[in-house]
Design a protein around this motif. Structure first.
Motif, PDB file in Angstrom:
ATOM      1  N   ASN A   1       0.850  -1.209   0.000  1.00  0.00           N
ATOM      2  CA  ASN A   1       0.000   0.000   0.000  1.00  0.00           C
ATOM      3  C   ASN A   1       0.875   1.246   0.000  1.00  0.00           C
ATOM      4  OD1 ASN A   1      -1.470  -2.089   2.230  1.00  0.00           O
ATOM      5  ND2 ASN A   1      -2.673  -1.422   0.470  1.00  0.00           N
ATOM      6  N   PHE A   2       1.044   1.803  -1.187  1.00  0.00           N
ATOM      7  CA  PHE A   2       1.859   3.023  -1.335  1.00  0.00           C
ATOM      8  C   PHE A   2       0.983   4.278  -1.477  1.00  0.00           C
ATOM      9  CE2 PHE A   2       5.482   0.299  -2.728  1.00  0.00           C
ATOM     10  CZ  PHE A   2       6.549   0.980  -2.171  1.00  0.00           C
ATOM     11  N   GLY A   3      -0.350   4.130  -1.489  1.00  0.00           N
ATOM     12  CA  GLY A   3      -1.191   5.227  -1.951  1.00  0.00           C
ATOM     13  C   GLY A   3      -1.591   6.288  -0.926  1.00  0.00           C
ATOM     14  N   LEU A   4      -1.669   7.528  -1.400  1.00  0.00           N
ATOM     15  CA  LEU A   4      -2.347   8.581  -0.637  1.00  0.00           C
ATOM     16  C   LEU A   4      -3.844   8.305  -0.670  1.00  0.00           C
ATOM     17  CD1 LEU A   4      -0.502  11.704  -2.164  1.00  0.00           C
ATOM     18  CD2 LEU A   4      -0.075  10.664   0.086  1.00  0.00           C
ATOM     19  N   ILE A   5      -4.220   7.515  -1.686  1.00  0.00           N
ATOM     20  CA  ILE A   5      -5.613   7.115  -1.850  1.00  0.00           C
ATOM     21  C   ILE A   5      -5.648   5.586  -1.850  1.00  0.00           C
ATOM     22  CG2 ILE A   5      -7.583   7.133  -3.450  1.00  0.00           C
ATOM     23  CD1 ILE A   5      -6.543   9.837  -4.512  1.00  0.00           C
ATOM     24  N   GLY A   6      -6.530   5.002  -1.062  1.00  0.00           N
ATOM     25  CA  GLY A   6      -6.702   3.552  -1.064  1.00  0.00           C
ATOM     26  C   GLY A   6      -7.699   3.172  -2.150  1.00  0.00           C
ATOM     27  N   VAL A   7      -7.528   1.984  -2.711  1.00  0.00           N
ATOM     28  CA  VAL A   7      -8.457   1.525  -3.742  1.00  0.00           C
ATOM     29  C   VAL A   7      -8.959   0.134  -3.364  1.00  0.00           C
ATOM     30  CG1 VAL A   7      -8.754   0.972  -6.193  1.00  0.00           C
ATOM     31  CG2 VAL A   7      -7.185   2.798  -5.521  1.00  0.00           C
ATOM     32  N   ASP A   8     -10.283  -0.006  -3.322  1.00  0.00           N
ATOM     33  CA  ASP A   8     -10.872  -1.324  -3.125  1.00  0.00           C
ATOM     34  C   ASP A   8     -10.983  -1.938  -4.515  1.00  0.00           C
ATOM     35  OD1 ASP A   8     -12.600  -3.461  -3.028  1.00  0.00           O
ATOM     36  OD2 ASP A   8     -13.916  -2.551  -1.523  1.00  0.00           O
ATOM     37  N   ARG A   9     -10.159  -2.959  -4.810  1.00  0.00           N
ATOM     38  CA  ARG A   9     -10.125  -3.448  -6.193  1.00  0.00           C
ATOM     39  C   ARG A   9     -11.364  -4.237  -6.581  1.00  0.00           C
ATOM     40  NH1 ARG A   9      -6.403  -6.581  -7.939  1.00  0.00           N
ATOM     41  NH2 ARG A   9      -6.660  -5.939 -10.106  1.00  0.00           N
ATOM     42  N   ALA A  10     -12.143  -4.654  -5.594  1.00  0.00           N
ATOM     43  CA  ALA A  10     -13.384  -5.366  -5.939  1.00  0.00           C
ATOM     44  C   ALA A  10     -14.413  -4.385  -6.485  1.00  0.00           C
ATOM     45  CB  ALA A  10     -13.927  -6.083  -4.713  1.00  0.00           C
ATOM     46  N   THR A  11     -14.460  -3.197  -5.905  1.00  0.00           N
ATOM     47  CA  THR A  11     -15.475  -2.210  -6.327  1.00  0.00           C
ATOM     48  C   THR A  11     -14.850  -1.033  -7.073  1.00  0.00           C
ATOM     49  OG1 THR A  11     -15.179  -0.980  -4.273  1.00  0.00           O
ATOM     50  CG2 THR A  11     -16.868  -2.711  -4.275  1.00  0.00           C
ATOM     51  N   GLN A  12     -13.533  -0.942  -7.042  1.00  0.00           N
ATOM     52  CA  GLN A  12     -12.777   0.200  -7.596  1.00  0.00           C
ATOM     53  C   GLN A  12     -13.110   1.505  -6.860  1.00  0.00           C
ATOM     54  OE1 GLN A  12     -10.209   0.180  -9.461  1.00  0.00           O
ATOM     55  NE2 GLN A  12     -10.262  -1.882 -10.316  1.00  0.00           N
ATOM     56  N   GLU A  13     -13.605   1.385  -5.653  1.00  0.00           N
ATOM     57  CA  GLU A  13     -13.904   2.599  -4.892  1.00  0.00           C
ATOM     58  C   GLU A  13     -12.602   3.209  -4.359  1.00  0.00           C
ATOM     59  OE1 GLU A  13     -16.362   3.993  -0.997  1.00  0.00           O
ATOM     60  OE2 GLU A  13     -16.701   1.959  -1.749  1.00  0.00           O
ATOM     61  N   ARG A  14     -12.497   4.509  -4.485  1.00  0.00           N
ATOM     62  CA  ARG A  14     -11.323   5.236  -3.996  1.00  0.00           C
ATOM     63  C   ARG A  14     -11.634   5.862  -2.646  1.00  0.00           C
ATOM     64  NH1 ARG A  14     -10.326   3.087  -8.982  1.00  0.00           N
ATOM     65  NH2 ARG A  14      -8.973   4.378 -10.291  1.00  0.00           N
ATOM     66  N   THR A  15     -10.669   5.804  -1.718  1.00  0.00           N
ATOM     67  CA  THR A  15     -10.833   6.476  -0.423  1.00  0.00           C
ATOM     68  C   THR A  15      -9.566   7.267  -0.125  1.00  0.00           C
ATOM     69  OG1 THR A  15     -12.076   4.551   0.305  1.00  0.00           O
ATOM     70  CG2 THR A  15     -11.411   6.113   2.012  1.00  0.00           C
ATOM     71  N   VAL A  16      -9.749   8.566   0.021  1.00  0.00           N
ATOM     72  CA  VAL A  16      -8.581   9.391   0.344  1.00  0.00           C
ATOM     73  C   VAL A  16      -8.152   9.085   1.773  1.00  0.00           C
ATOM     74  CG1 VAL A  16      -7.707  11.741   0.639  1.00  0.00           C
ATOM     75  CG2 VAL A  16      -9.301  11.229  -1.229  1.00  0.00           C
ATOM     76  N   ARG A  17      -6.879   8.826   1.933  1.00  0.00           N
ATOM     77  CA  ARG A  17      -6.359   8.546   3.275  1.00  0.00           C
ATOM     78  C   ARG A  17      -5.966   9.862   3.967  1.00  0.00           C
ATOM     79  NH1 ARG A  17      -3.288   3.576   0.796  1.00  0.00           N
ATOM     80  NH2 ARG A  17      -4.781   1.960   1.349  1.00  0.00           N
ATOM     81  N   PRO A  18      -5.875   9.851   5.288  1.00  0.00           N
ATOM     82  CA  PRO A  18      -5.433  11.075   5.990  1.00  0.00           C
ATOM     83  C   PRO A  18      -4.111  11.620   5.434  1.00  0.00           C
ATOM     84  CG  PRO A  18      -6.262   9.459   7.565  1.00  0.00           C
ATOM     85  CD  PRO A  18      -6.265   8.780   6.216  1.00  0.00           C
TER      86      PRO A  18
END
Ligand code: BGC
Length: 434
Positions: free
Chosen positions: A391-408
């Motif tokens: 997990n390198f992202g500033l934004i997390g990605v749920d690959r099942a739904t492709q939903e993006r979640t901005v992390r703190p």
């Protein structure tokens, strides 16, 4: 203590690369490599984060954080899926990414090659094919013409080291996955030539654009016994490419960690002599470059605080490297084109950013010409042979739904970007942070 204030006009960005986020990169060598029976890649890239179609949403998120720069790569395999056949749809796609980036007020920074090659190039030997540098130049010309005056920053080749040492010296599970000193050196020469041709082509077509190499680098430390090994890997993983960047407008610095080499003192003369003895080279060089704590893999020594990659958690390494490169090229602009951490605990990313930026700020205060900081990565993505485990992202990605979640951490870096300031009470010290 007063806040740390960064220069106005500083680039504050996040990065991706085509193969790691776009999905369906079927014409690339990695698509095949991921499917090699018994191969080193944990899982195929598949649809990745579907950035090829979801880029409008991803760019809007990046802009909403407060960042002002987007670094991404153009995929040669899409643009030229068969030799000499350029795909107008792919070129139009990337032009649209650039236009959209700009329309959101973001500065586009475009990488021409981020590790992957078209399959038809790989089939002829990849970077070892004598025509590859020239064909890479032809592709570059096509792209730069298509982008017109819309791209102010180009990176030529992303981390040629990773391609050469990863592919030909047994590190990181990169194609073609051979260990061969002769091929490794030829790959290095070809990548240097590819970089120089690419740079010259960009500058010829768009002299006002800023172009440079995105250079792999680690902070290096060795005891006396390991010094010859460290010097050797520094020479062939870093300095050979830094020398090739002598005419670049800027150098992109990409640093994640520190590499520590420990060897018994008595080994130093043995390693030094063996590296100099041609007949032994075939055995000794792969050993020096590929050994567990050598340059081929940058695993941390036992007992260190580590990231998901097994690398030492050391945010300040980036500033140590910036200082080293600035000592070689005091008059050249530098941009941190990648710095980031693989962690499932986002608080560790916030800390990584804060400590990294505090150390970089000190180098700016010392007069170093650092022009920007681009974080790796905008979002969780396909981490090469490691697959989707990191997990390198500033934004997390749920690959099942492709939903993006901005992390703190995304909001944290965004606020620094918006204000140009890092609040000193937000910087943990290395001791208090553990
Ligand atoms: C590469 C990225 C990669 C990152 C983390 C850099 O070497 O440019 O593609 O994801 O490091 O490993």
């Amino acid at each position: 203590m007063a806040d740390l204030v960064f220069p106005s006009g500083f680039l504050w960005g996040a990065a991706t690369s085509a193969h790691q986020v776009e999905g369906g990169n079927v014409e690339s060598d990695w698509w095949e490599w991921e499917r090699k029976p018994g191969g080193p890649v944990r899982e195929p890239s598949g649809n990745a984060t579907e950035h090829y179609s979801r880029y409008p949403q991803d760019l809007a998120l990046l802009a909403s954080l407060g960042l002002n720069t987007y670094r991404f790569s153009i995929e040669w395999a899409r643009v030229e899926p068969a030799e000499g056949t350029f795909d107008p749809g792919a070129l139009a796609h990337y032009r649209d990414v650039v236009e959209r980036t700009r329309s959101l007020g973001l500065t586009p920074m475009v990488t021409l090659n981020h590790f992957t090659l078209p399959r038809w190039v790989a089939a002829q030997g990849g970077w070892l094919w004598r025509r590859t540098p020239e064909l890479f130049e032809r592709y570059t010309r096509r792209v730069v013409q298509e982008m017109g005056d819309l791209v102010p920053w180009y990176c030529t080749i992303n981390e040629p080291t990773t391609v050469a040492t990863g592919g030909y010296m047994g590190g990181w599970g990169f194609p073609p996955g051979v260990v061969d000193v002769g091929q490794w050196r030829r790959a290095i020469d070809a990548l240097v030539e590819g970089h120089k041709r690419c740079l010259a082509a960009i500058k010829e077509i768009r002299p006002e654009t800023r172009a440079g190499l995105a250079a792999f680098s680690v902070e290096m430390w060795s005891n006396a016994g390991a010094r010859p090994a460290m010097e050797f890997s520094r020479r062939w993983n870093e300095d050979v490419f830094l020398e090739a960047a002598a005419n670049d407008d800027f150098i992109g610095v990409q640093t994640y960690t520190r590499q520590q080499l420990h060897r018994p003192r008595a080994m130093a003369p043995v390693i030094r002599a063996a590296l100099a003895a041609r007949p032994l080279e075939r055995v000794v060089v792969p050993w020096v470059m590929g050994m567990k704590d050598g340059a081929g893999a940058i695993a941390a020594p036992a007992g260190s605080r580590v990231t998901q990659m097994g690398w030492e958690y050391r945010p300040e390494s980036v500033a140590a490297v910036v200082r080293r490169i600035a000592a070689i090229y005091p008059d050249k602009d530098l941009v941190v084109t990648e710095h980031g951490v693989a962690t499932a605990n986002d608080a560790e990313r916030v800390e990584f950013i804060a400590r990294g930026l505090a150390a970089l700020h000190e180098s700016i205060e010392d007069g170093i010409r650092l022009r920007g900081y681009v974080h790796w990565s905008l979002m969780d993505n396909f981490e090469w042979a490691t697959g989707y485990g990191a997990n390198f992202g500033l934004i997390g990605v749920d690959r099942a739904t492709q939903e993006r979640t901005v992390r703190p951490s995304g909001h944290f870096l965004g606020e620094i970007a918006r204000t140009g300031r890092l609040r000193t009470d937000a910087i943990p010290t290395s001791a208090s942070a553990r």
